[in-house]
Design a protein around this motif. Structure first.
Motif, short mmCIF file in Angstrom:
data_model
loop_
_atom_site.label_atom_id
_atom_site.label_comp_id
_atom_site.label_asym_id
_atom_site.label_seq_id
_atom_site.Cartn_x
_atom_site.Cartn_y
_atom_site.Cartn_z
N LEU A 280 -10.53 -0.08 -1.90
CA LEU A 280 -9.57 -1.13 -1.59
C LEU A 280 -10.37 -2.33 -1.12
O LEU A 280 -11.15 -2.22 -0.17
CB LEU A 280 -8.60 -0.69 -0.48
CG LEU A 280 -7.67 -1.79 0.06
CD1 LEU A 280 -6.72 -2.28 -1.03
CD2 LEU A 280 -6.92 -1.30 1.28
N LEU B 216 0.83 -1.20 0.00
CA LEU B 216 0.00 0.00 0.00
C LEU B 216 0.86 1.26 0.00
O LEU B 216 0.59 2.21 -0.73
CB LEU B 216 -0.94 0.00 1.20
CG LEU B 216 -2.06 -1.05 1.15
CD1 LEU B 216 -2.81 -1.09 2.47
CD2 LEU B 216 -3.01 -0.80 -0.01
N VAL C 41 -7.48 -2.76 -5.90
CA VAL C 41 -8.13 -1.47 -5.92
C VAL C 41 -8.94 -1.39 -7.20
O VAL C 41 -8.46 -1.73 -8.27
CB VAL C 41 -7.11 -0.31 -5.88
CG1 VAL C 41 -7.79 1.03 -6.07
CG2 VAL C 41 -6.32 -0.34 -4.58
#
Length: 155
Positions: free
Chosen positions: A95, A52, A90
């Motif tokens: 997400l 991330l 995503v």
């Protein structure tokens, strides 16, 4: 509201962040797993945070890492399964976190533990994180997959 039927089919999803597979030691559901399996939770947290952060999604990294930790822990401790798959992707500003343990069964529910209980808060935390991120959580594949969706609008 976000829901389990995201508009991005797996085969065409361009936002794939993580797909990790691992095996765990056979044990009965609820029985404490061996340390090697418990170490998988930490490894999946690290993978989640790194991926991330590297994609510029630091704003959701703390929440997503906690969700991954709780869902992986539940799969290892409670499913009785032998193989776990973590997927993060995503799509359309969301997400999506999925943990698949391959074991169909009763749907897990968020519990309200007593103040002195040492366990039982994981799905309650997942529910509250999803709610605070304008998302949702649930179970699919007849109970074999637990998922959580977090909106990235605030990122």
């Amino acid at each position: 509201m976000i829901g389990p039927a995201s508009q991005c089919p797996t085969a065409t999803r361009a936002g794939g962040l993580v797909e990790e597979h691992f095996s765990i030691t056979k044990h009965s559901p609820g029985e404490r797993p061996p340390p090697v399996d418990e170490s998988r939770v930490r490894a999946m947290r690290l993978v989640t945070r790194e991926r991330l952060t590297s994609r510029g999604l630091t704003c959701v990294a703390d929440d997503a890492t906690l969700v991954v930790s709780e869902l992986i822990t539940n799969a290892i401790v409670h499913s009785g399964g032998r193989h776990i798959r973590l997927t993060l992707d995503v799509c359309n500003g969301v997400l999506r976190i999925r943990v698949h343990d391959g074991v169909a069964g009763p749907r897990p529910t968020a519990q309200c533990p007593e103040d002195d209980d040492e366990h039982g808060r994981g799905l309650m935390l997942v529910r509250e994180i999803a709610r605070s991120r304008q998302g949702a959580w649930g179970v699919s594949d007849n109970g074999a997959t637990t998922w959580c969706e977090l909106s990235l609008v605030a990122c």
